[in-house]
Structures are given as structure tokens and as C-alpha cells.
Design a protein around this motif. Structure first.
Motif, PDB file in Angstrom:
ATOM      1  N   LYS A 110     -25.357  64.922   9.864  1.00  0.00           N
ATOM      2  CA  LYS A 110     -26.801  64.938   9.585  1.00  0.00           C
ATOM      3  C   LYS A 110     -27.077  65.564   8.230  1.00  0.00           C
ATOM      4  O   LYS A 110     -27.898  65.065   7.443  1.00  0.00           O
ATOM      5  CB  LYS A 110     -27.546  65.688  10.675  1.00  0.00           C
ATOM      6  N   LEU A 111     -26.370  66.665   7.936  1.00  0.00           N
ATOM      7  CA  LEU A 111     -26.548  67.311   6.643  1.00  0.00           C
ATOM      8  C   LEU A 111     -26.132  66.378   5.514  1.00  0.00           C
ATOM      9  O   LEU A 111     -26.830  66.255   4.497  1.00  0.00           O
ATOM     10  CB  LEU A 111     -25.740  68.602   6.593  1.00  0.00           C
ATOM     11  N   TYR A 112     -24.989  65.700   5.702  1.00  0.00           N
ATOM     12  CA  TYR A 112     -24.513  64.758   4.685  1.00  0.00           C
ATOM     13  C   TYR A 112     -25.529  63.634   4.468  1.00  0.00           C
ATOM     14  O   TYR A 112     -25.841  63.281   3.325  1.00  0.00           O
ATOM     15  CB  TYR A 112     -23.163  64.172   5.118  1.00  0.00           C
ATOM     16  N   LYS A 113     -26.048  63.085   5.571  1.00  0.00           N
ATOM     17  CA  LYS A 113     -27.044  62.010   5.475  1.00  0.00           C
ATOM     18  C   LYS A 113     -28.306  62.497   4.780  1.00  0.00           C
ATOM     19  O   LYS A 113     -28.859  61.828   3.910  1.00  0.00           O
ATOM     20  CB  LYS A 113     -27.398  61.489   6.873  1.00  0.00           C
ATOM     21  N   ASP A 114     -28.766  63.684   5.177  1.00  0.00           N
ATOM     22  CA  ASP A 114     -29.993  64.223   4.579  1.00  0.00           C
ATOM     23  C   ASP A 114     -29.807  64.495   3.094  1.00  0.00           C
ATOM     24  O   ASP A 114     -30.714  64.271   2.293  1.00  0.00           O
ATOM     25  CB  ASP A 114     -30.408  65.518   5.289  1.00  0.00           C
ATOM     26  N   MET A 115     -28.616  64.966   2.725  1.00  0.00           N
ATOM     27  CA  MET A 115     -28.358  65.281   1.316  1.00  0.00           C
ATOM     28  C   MET A 115     -28.220  64.032   0.459  1.00  0.00           C
ATOM     29  O   MET A 115     -28.489  64.070  -0.739  1.00  0.00           O
ATOM     30  CB  MET A 115     -27.090  66.126   1.187  1.00  0.00           C
ATOM     31  N   PHE A 137     -36.250  70.296  -3.033  1.00  0.00           N
ATOM     32  CA  PHE A 137     -36.446  69.789  -1.673  1.00  0.00           C
ATOM     33  C   PHE A 137     -35.196  70.009  -0.826  1.00  0.00           C
ATOM     34  O   PHE A 137     -35.278  70.453   0.334  1.00  0.00           O
ATOM     35  CB  PHE A 137     -36.798  68.297  -1.727  1.00  0.00           C
ATOM     36  N   LYS A 138     -34.046  69.726  -1.403  1.00  0.00           N
ATOM     37  CA  LYS A 138     -32.805  69.851  -0.632  1.00  0.00           C
ATOM     38  C   LYS A 138     -32.448  71.314  -0.344  1.00  0.00           C
ATOM     39  O   LYS A 138     -31.921  71.632   0.719  1.00  0.00           O
ATOM     40  CB  LYS A 138     -31.667  69.135  -1.360  1.00  0.00           C
ATOM     41  N   VAL A 139     -32.743  72.190  -1.290  1.00  0.00           N
ATOM     42  CA  VAL A 139     -32.476  73.615  -1.073  1.00  0.00           C
ATOM     43  C   VAL A 139     -33.370  74.161   0.033  1.00  0.00           C
ATOM     44  O   VAL A 139     -32.916  74.844   0.958  1.00  0.00           O
ATOM     45  CB  VAL A 139     -32.692  74.414  -2.377  1.00  0.00           C
ATOM     46  N   GLU A 140     -34.668  73.824  -0.024  1.00  0.00           N
ATOM     47  CA  GLU A 140     -35.639  74.481   0.843  1.00  0.00           C
ATOM     48  C   GLU A 140     -35.917  73.732   2.147  1.00  0.00           C
ATOM     49  O   GLU A 140     -36.305  74.358   3.138  1.00  0.00           O
ATOM     50  CB  GLU A 140     -36.945  74.697   0.067  1.00  0.00           C
ATOM     51  N   HIS A 141     -35.703  72.398   2.161  1.00  0.00           N
ATOM     52  CA  HIS A 141     -36.066  71.627   3.354  1.00  0.00           C
ATOM     53  C   HIS A 141     -34.894  70.929   4.041  1.00  0.00           C
ATOM     54  O   HIS A 141     -35.043  70.464   5.169  1.00  0.00           O
ATOM     55  CB  HIS A 141     -37.137  70.581   2.997  1.00  0.00           C
ATOM     56  N   VAL A 142     -33.761  70.842   3.340  1.00  0.00           N
ATOM     57  CA  VAL A 142     -32.574  70.258   3.973  1.00  0.00           C
ATOM     58  C   VAL A 142     -31.581  71.363   4.344  1.00  0.00           C
ATOM     59  O   VAL A 142     -31.158  71.473   5.492  1.00  0.00           O
ATOM     60  CB  VAL A 142     -31.901  69.206   3.054  1.00  0.00           C
ATOM     61  N   LEU A 143     -31.234  72.183   3.353  1.00  0.00           N
ATOM     62  CA  LEU A 143     -30.311  73.292   3.622  1.00  0.00           C
ATOM     63  C   LEU A 143     -31.034  74.516   4.196  1.00  0.00           C
ATOM     64  O   LEU A 143     -30.391  75.423   4.719  1.00  0.00           O
ATOM     65  CB  LEU A 143     -29.591  73.685   2.328  1.00  0.00           C
ATOM     66  N   HIS A 144     -32.362  74.533   4.065  1.00  0.00           N
ATOM     67  CA  HIS A 144     -33.193  75.621   4.620  1.00  0.00           C
ATOM     68  C   HIS A 144     -32.731  76.992   4.121  1.00  0.00           C
ATOM     69  O   HIS A 144     -32.576  77.940   4.901  1.00  0.00           O
ATOM     70  CB  HIS A 144     -33.166  75.598   6.157  1.00  0.00           C
TER      71      HIS A 144
END
Length: 885
Positions: free
Chosen positions: A285-290, A304-311
Motif C-alpha cells: 500500500k505504501l509503495y502504491k501510494d508513493m 503530500f507524500k511526507v505528510e499524508h502518505v508517510l504521515h
């Protein structure tokens, strides 16, 4: 066409027969043709009369043309008197075994007739009734015997308290096959044999049943089935897990259910450990989201990826560091020269993950840490931290120091005391070995076995299309194309997978997989496909090298390449795969995977194909050829043959002249054309005896423009080119044959001087500078060697000129008309040279719309009657030129 107008109560079409009596659609042409043929072959005493129509008519109901019709009463009589053998066997099979049916069917020796497909067999209805009668008698007699035997069996079984096989199967909810396996494993013991029937101890079966219930509970707690993965997560993840081990980035353990649970889960069911799957899902899921989300602004994508994908959570104690880090990242993307979107996404993800790691390690402002702390926690070559993260972080710290200096604040640390990650050893030592020249030649020859690989690739793809089962798909077509590309291109594995696009086969003679089974693509077909790929590709992932040599297919490999890439394209089409690229391979090509095993099964034993090893081999071979020609590594890097200025060559192979010639042919495509190329080719290979094609093209030009000797205006330019051509011939005649071959090889390898992209020069320095030091455009110079990818601009200008003449010709003065005609003729001459070398479809493919667009413009151009522009003294020369006879 006439509509059909026959009496439907009297006549019937073949399509209606197929639909009414066989439940087949009119669109099933294979069945329709077999039905027509079998009706013609019917014995005369059972025949169906046919009426051939004098002219075809159109049947509205079935949307088909009709050539013949059949007497309806004959058709109805046939199907009244004859019955389907398969339907009869199916009906009788409800009460007796197939063995019993075929035993008595054979005894009756019944007459059979075939109508429809080969398996559509019919027998007389009266014969079918005889068979039914016999089967009924056998069934009644057998029933009486069976009832008596069954009564005795049940009485005996009940007396001893045993269970029958049927009762065991019901109790354990399993199949007879599972019972046989349990007996073989000695988990279930046969207590007694009653005739052919087995009896089992009830207590033992009860214990097995209790064990089975415990196993079901335990396995449900710790394992998933594929269906459960699909229900809990999603279809694509379930397919990712079960598709094949090749597609899973880390090894996933598959567990077969114990024998007691086979029927519960299914015979071919694999079970997966919940712990592993749940962990894999988080990574997936992380790979797909990234990688699935990508904004136009790289910095916004990063945030976006720092704050909303990797949280990533930032504390108040990290506020200033966050601001400084975000500014650093934003400046990086503003200044970057990377244009490839996939590379931008890669860098965004690198920075995002680096951010996550950095703010986990440093939980307060970065300038509050000592140099020793920073070195110990992050800038240490013993840590398992990516070197790219360490280098970004080190560069960031230098920016922090600069910021403090600009603000006249005391610097928090001395950069000299921080460990420089650029000096660290690589985390993983990489091998520097290469394939020997003999191994490379053998690999080259093996990969170029077109008939052998074509057959295996097509069989593999057809199996995939037929079954839709990716678990049995061997990726043979992709593997073949992958190896072909790496034989002449220094590309990373990921570059090969991401840079080979879908191709348009409509510009070739290649029509289908069936066509490929019987034919080979032509060289013109191959050129068309190679240049489609070449036009698409803009950068190489490793070095960022741009230009003509980023995609290169050696001359001997062209047909193999065209064949393999066509098979890949048909695979994508027939499986309705919308992917924009063609090659489908696992993340690494190693021996234990099917693609490698299948492709090299008939090659050298224990051979292992490695991407980096073949890259080093190709670099070494190029370097060795250049050394043989007296060129150094710097020239090799400048040759645009994908050797970066950081490339390290650890090997040198001493080559003979014949080996150099072979390697130049194998490694490089003859992508050049123009006057110099033709002159060199004529010297090295001899002048082509058959001039019919060239003559035909010259006649076509003369028809359009009139005799060249009669075209006026821009005569000085034509005269200059003529003089230049004479000078080129004179210059080449000063060399011996070996020196000429050397020039020819250097031209093929793009090693000659160049001042303009896609053009090389025969001379070390331009001979045609004017007094101001300005040089003419290479596209109008006789000494230039033009690469095929220059056609991108040449063909755009060609179409522009045709359109310009079409729009402006009637409104311009006569002198301007002469000028336009001559300019276009010179350009047309270049295009004609290219078409002669590479084929019309390949050259015209550089224009949107291809040959159709150019022909459309050409039709309009012919109306301008350019051939009427017959003038005097076209080669009179200009003020600087001399008159030519």
C-alpha cells in the motif's frame, strides 16, 4: 445488394439450421462452414436438397449474405429421424455408467452420420430406442442384485459397528480421493474388507473429525486463503500475491493445507501466513501510494507524500529544521535539470523517505546536535542508511551553515568535522567481471535464433491468451526482447522495463501472431519499429545521456527485434492490457525464475545472465574497439555511446581487424545517410549494381520538378553543394582502403566530429566558415553525415515546405516560385536518400499521420504544376561560385 425474398415456410438458411438445431450463432463462421460441408456429404437417402441462388441476397435477420437455401421439409425430416449421440449418452448416463452405455452401444453396431462439427454425431431414432430398451433391462436387473447386496452389507456393518467409505466421507466432509490419501498416510486404517467395500472403525473416524475441527480453527487463525486476501484487501493485491513469486518483492511462504483440510480449502489451494501477508500489504500500500500519486509540482508532491502518505509527525522542537529542510528540497526541484517524469517521481520519493528517517533520528533542531552526534547517528558508513539519503543530508547541513553565516549567527558546526558521505564505500561491493568475447558472441548468436525463439514465444503468449492464467505464463517474449536490447544498449533493468513503449504495427506488414508464425518481418518493418522506439525514448536512467544513440539495435539483430517486440505488442492487445510499456519481467532476471530458465535452457550449462555484467561487457567491447582505432576513453564518452564520465573500464580486449569489423556490425546500427555515407559505403562495399530503384525515384522527381538541369533560382546553393561533393570525393580518395574502413566504422559509432545534434562531419574542422567565423547549417552541407533521428526536424520542415507551397505558391512572384521549388527539391532529395536507406514507412513515421499525411499534401502540391518551372542555366553559379558544365 438485394434483400432475400424466399418463402420461409418452404425454405430455410444454414444460419437458421445452426441456431435452431445446434444452438450456434450465425457469427460462428467455423461451425457454419463445417455445417455446409457436412450437409453436402450426407448420404443420398438421407440428403437435404440445396438450392443455389443465381445471385447473392442479404438476410436481414442474421445480417448475412445468402448464396444457397435448403428445403425445410428435408431438414425437419432429418432431425425427426435422427438424434444426437451425445444427447442420448447424456440422458442414459443419469441412471447407468458410461462403461455400460458404450458396452451395449458397441454390441448394436449402430450406423452414425456426422453433421456440423466432427463431434456432432447422429444415430437413427429407432436405433436409439433399441439402446434405451436394453439399458432399461440391464438397469432393472442390476438394481435387484444391488439391493440384495446392499441389504447384506448394511446388516453386517451394523452388527460390528463399522462405518462405510460413504459415511466417513460425509462425516469428514471430504472426497474419496482424500480418504485414499488418509489411508496411504496411515492416518485412517481400514478395519475390514467386505467384498470390494472398505469398513472403518467408528471411534477412529470420530477422533479424526475432532482433529479436523481443531485444525480448521487453528488454520483460520493463522492463515489466509487467496479469496480471504481478496475480501480483506483488494483484487489487485490478491493477484499480486498469488500471481507468481516473480512479482513479489520478498519471498512469501505458501503452505499446502493438511490432508484432512484439502476438501475444506480445495485441492489446489495455497495458504498464506497472516503475519506475512499483513506486513506485505503495508509495504504494498505504501509503495502504491508513493508511486500512484504524482502532482505536476514536484515539491507539492513531496509535501503530500511526507505528510499524508508517510504521515511524518513534526514536533515543535523540530519546527525550524523542518522549514530549512523544506526550503532545501524546494530549491533542489527548482534547480534540477531532470526532465524525465519517472526520475522526478523517484527523487521525490527519495526525499520523502529521507525526511521520514531524518526526523525520526533527530527529534530536536538539527543545529542543537554536536558534530559527533550527527556523525554517529547519520553520517557513518557503518550504518544501513542509503548513501543517497546521507548525501542529501550532508548537502543540507552545508546549506544550514551558509544560512547561519548569512544571518551573522555563530555556525553550529564545522563542515570539515562532519563525515563526507561522498567518500564512503558503497554499501554493497559490486562485481566488475564481464562476459568473454566468446561468451558474448555465443549469447549474441543464441539470441538471434529467430525461428527457435519465435516459436517458443508465440506458444507461450497463445497459452496465456487462451487460459488467462498468468501463473503459467513464462514471459518468454519479454525475456527475448529484454536480452536483445541489452546486447547493444547499456541500460539498467528498470530502464528496459520502463522505456520500451507500445508500438504501432499498422505501418508494417505484420498482421497477427499467425502471420508471424509463417513469415518474418522485412528490414523496412524492423526500421519502422526501431525508430518508433527511438523517437519515444528521451533519456537513459543511468547517465541522462540524450540523443541519437540512446537506443541502438545492431544490424544483425533487427529482424529478431521486430519479431519479439511485435509478439509483445500482440500479447498486450489480446489480453486487453492497457499498459503503456511492453516488457513484463520480474524485478531481477535470475536463474531460479522461469524466464531465465526457459530462455537459456538450450544455451551453455550453468549460464547466468546478469544486467550489470552485460552492461560492463558492452562498455568494454566499445572501449576495446575505440582503443583499436586509436581513440581514448574521453572520445568514448563523447561518442554518445552511453559511457558517462564516471564509467570505469576495468578490462581491455585486444582485437584483430576482423573482430573489430564483426563487433562494429553487431554493436551499431547504420543509422546514417547522406552523400558522405553513400560515398563511404560505395568504397567499402562496392557500388550497387542494381540501380533500378534509384533510377525510378529520380524519374519520379523529374516528373514533379522537370529536369534538374532546368531548375533555376538558388542556383548558387546547388552549385556550392556540387562543389562540396567533388571535394568530399577528392578528400576520400586520399585515403587507402583500411583508412576508409576506419572512417566508415567511426561514422557508424558516432565518433566523427559534430557541431550540431544528429550530424557528424567528415572533416575535423569545418571547411566552410565565412569570414565572420559562421558555419553553414549541417543539413545543407555535403560533408555532413546525417543520423536517422535528424529526420524529426527534417520531416517537420519537409511537411512545412509542402504546406507553404500549397498555401502561398499562387500569390508569390515568379522568382519566389523558382526559389520555393528549388528549396523543396533539395529537401526532397535528402528525404529520398533516407527513404532509400530506411524504407518509406520508417521515414514518414517521423511525421504525425505518416505516409498518409505526406501523400495528401503531395496530391495538393501536384496541382501547383511545379514541373512547368523550366528555366535557363540553373547551374550558372552565384557571385562567389563558378559555372559548372
Amino acid at each position: 445488394m438485394l434483400k432475400c425474398n424466399f418463402n420461409p415456410s418452404k425454405y430455410i438458411t444454414v444460419y437458421e439450421i445452426a441456431e435452431k438445431f445446434f444452438n450456434q450463432k450465425a457469427s460462428n463462421s467455423y461451425f457454419i462452414n463445417n455445417l455446409k460441408r457436412s450437409i453436402l456429404d450426407l448420404p443420398s437417402n438421407y440428403g437435404i436438397k440445396i438450392i443455389n441462388l443465381s445471385a447473392e441476397c442479404y438476410e436481414e435477420k442474421y445480417k448475412r449474405n445468402i448464396q444457397e437455401i435448403y428445403y425445410k421439409k428435408d431438414v425437419e425430416r432429418f432431425f425427426r429421424d435422427w438424434v444426437s449421440k451425445s444427447e442420448l449418452v447424456k440422458e442414459l448416463g443419469k441412471s447407468v455408467s458410461n462403461f455400460t452405455i458404450h458396452k451395449y452401444y458397441k454390441q448394436l453396431n449402430l450406423a452414425e452420420i456426422n453433421i456440423g462439427n466432427k463431434l456432432d454425431v447422429f444415430i437413427l431414432k429407432i436405433d436409439a430406442e433399441k439402446l434405451k430398451s436394453i439399458i432399461n433391462r440391464v438397469k432393472i436387473e442390476g438394481s435387484r442384485n444391488w439391493q440384495m447386496r446392499s441389504y447384506n452389507f448394511e446388516k453386517y456393518k451394523g452388527k460390528l459397528g463399522y462405518l462405510s467409505s460413504k459415511e466417513v466421507m460425509d462425516k469428514l466432509k471430504c472426497s474419496a480421493e482424500t480418504i485414499r490419501k488418509l489411508i496411504k498416510e496411515e492416518s485412517l486404517v481400514v478395519a475390514e474388507q467386505y467384498e470390494e467395500r472398505q469398513l472403518f472403525n467408528k471411534d477412529q473416524v470420530d477422533r479424526l473429525q475432532r482433529l479436523q475441527l481443531r485444525l480448521i480453527e487453528d488454520y483460520a487463525k493463522y492463515y489466509y486463503t487467496s479469496k480471504q486476501i481478496q475480501q480483506k484487501y483488494n483484487d489487485s493485491f490478491a493477484h499480486y500475491v498469488k500471481g507468481s513469486e516473480d512479482r513479489v518483492r520478498r519471498k512469501i511462504d505458501k503452505v499446502n493445507p493438511p490432508t484432512l483440510l484439502i476438501s475444506y480449502y480445495g485441492v489446489q489451494m495455497n495458504l498464506y501466513k497472516k503475519e506475512e501477508i499483513d506486513s506485505l500489504w503495508r509495504d504494498y500500500k505504501l509503495y502504491k501510494d508513493m508511486n500512484s500519486v504524482s502532482m505536476d509540482d514536484p515539491f507539492q508532491d513531496f509535501v503530500f507524500k511526507v505528510e499524508h502518505v508517510l504521515h511524518v509527525q513534526f514536533t515543535k522542537r523540530q519546527y525550524n529544521t523542518k522549514q530549512l529542510w523544506y526550503q532545501f528540497v524546494e530549491r533542489f526541484f527548482i534547480k534540477t535539470r531532470i526532465s524525465d517524469k519517472s526520475r522526478i517521481t523517484f527523487e521525490v520519493n527519495q526525499f520523502a523517505r529521507c525526511t521520514q528517517l531524518m526526523f525520526q533520528i533527530f527529534d530536536r533542531e538539527i543545529y542543537s546536535y554536536s558534530e559527533e552526534d550527527i556523525n554517529y547517528k547519520f553520517l557513518n558508513d557503518t550504518l544501513q542508511i542509503r548513501r543517497s539519503y546521507q548525501r542529501h543530508f550532508y548537502t543540507f547541513l552545508k546549506k544550514v551553515i551558509n544560512t547561519f553565516s548569512l544571518e551573522s549567527l555563530p555556525v553550529p558546526y564545522n563542515i570539515k568535522n562532519l563525515n563526507d558521505p561522498w567518500s564512503f564505500k558503497k554499501l554493497k561491493e559490486t562485481s566488475t567481471d564481464i562476459y568473454s568475447l566468446e561468451e558474448y558472441q555465443a549469447l549474441y548468436n543464441h539470441t538471434n535464433r529467430i525461428k527457435y525463439h519465435k516459436k517458443k514465444a508465440i506458444i507461450d503468449v497463445k497459452n496465456l491468451i487462451r487460459t488467462k492464467d498468468y501463473t503459467k505464463y513464462k514471459n518468454y517474449d519479454s525475456c527475448w526482447l529484454y536480452v536483445l536490447i541489452l546486447l547493444t544498449n547499456n541500460w539498467r533493468h528498470s530502464t528496459v522495463l520502463s522505456q520500451i513503449p507500445r508500438v504501432d504495427l499498422s505501418t508494417t506488414s505484420i498482421r497477427s501472431l499467425e502471420w508471424l508464425e509463417e513469415n518474418e518481418p522485412s528490414e523496412e518493418d524492423a526500421n519502422s519499429l526501431i525508430y518508433q522506439v527511438g523517437r519515444y525514448i528521451t533519456k537513459i536512467a543511468k547517465t541522462g545521456a540524450i540523443g541519437e544513440d540512446i537506443f541502438n539495435i545492431g544490424e544483425p539483430l533487427k529482424i529478431a527485434f521486430a519479431t519479439s517486440i511485435s509478439i509483445c505488442e500482440f500479447r498486450r492487445r489480446e489480453t486487453l492490457d492497457s499498459s503503456s510499456t511492453l516488457i513484463e519481467l520480474p524485478s531481477h532476471l535470475v536463474k531460479r525464475y522461469n524466464p531465465h530458465k526457459e530462455f537459456f535452457i538450450d544455451f551453455s550449462q550453468d549460464f547466468k545472465f546478469e544486467n550489470r555484467k552485460i552492461n560492463r561487457t558492452v562498455s568494454t567491447l566499445i572501449w576495446s574497439v575505440l582503443r583499436h582505432m586509436g581513440k581514448g576513453l574521453k572520445e568514448a564518452q563523447l561518442s554518445r555511446m552511453h559511457l558517462s564520465d564516471t564509467t570505469t573500464i576495468n578490462h581491455y580486449i585486444k582485437l584483430s581487424d576482423s573482430q573489430v569489423k564483426t563487433l562494429v556490425d553487431e554493436l551499431f546500427t547504420r543509422n546514417q545517410f547522406g552523400f558522405v555515407t553513400q560515398a563511404l559505403t560505395n568504397i567499402v562495399f562496392g557500388i550497387e549494381a542494381d540501380k533500378s530503384i534509384e533510377t525510378k525515384r529520380m524519374v519520379e522527381v523529374n516528373k514533379l520538378f522537370g529536369d534538374v538541369g532546368k531548375i533555376e533560382a538558388t542556383a548558387g546553393l546547388i552549385n556550392r553543394i556540387s562543389n562540396q561533393q567533388e571535394e568530399v570525393v577528392k578528400y576520400l580518395n586520399e585515403f587507402n582502403l583500411d583508412e576508409i574502413r576506419n572512417i566508415f566504422y567511426q561514422a557508424n559509432m558516432n565518433m566523427l566530429p559534430s557541431k550540431q545534434r544528429y550530424y557528424q562531419c567528415l572533416y575535423s574542422e569545418c571547411k566552410y566558415k565565412n569570414e565572420n567565423g559562421q558555419m553553414p547549417d549541417c543539413n545543407s552541407c555535403a560533408a555532413s553525415i546525417i543520423n536517422v533521428y535528424a529526420l524529426e526536424n527534417i520531416m517537420n520542415h519537409y511537411v512545412f515546405m509542402m504546406d507553404k507551397i500549397d498555401r502561398e505558391f499562387e500569390s508569390v512572384p515568379l522568382g519566389e516560385k523558382y526559389k520555393l521549388a528549388n528549396q523543396f527539391f533539395l529537401l526532397h532529395k535528402t528525404v529520398t536518400q533516407a527513404r532509400k536507406k530506411f524504407g518509406r514507412e520508417a521515414v514518414d513515421g517521423f511525421v504525425e499521420g505518416g505516409t498518409a499525411t505526406i501523400k495528401s499534401l503531395g496530391d495538393r502540391l501536384s496541382a501547383r504544376k511545379l514541373k512547368q518551372l523550366i528555366t535557363h542555366g540553373v547551374l550558372q553559379g552565384d557571385r562567389n561560385g563558378q559555372q559548372k558544365s
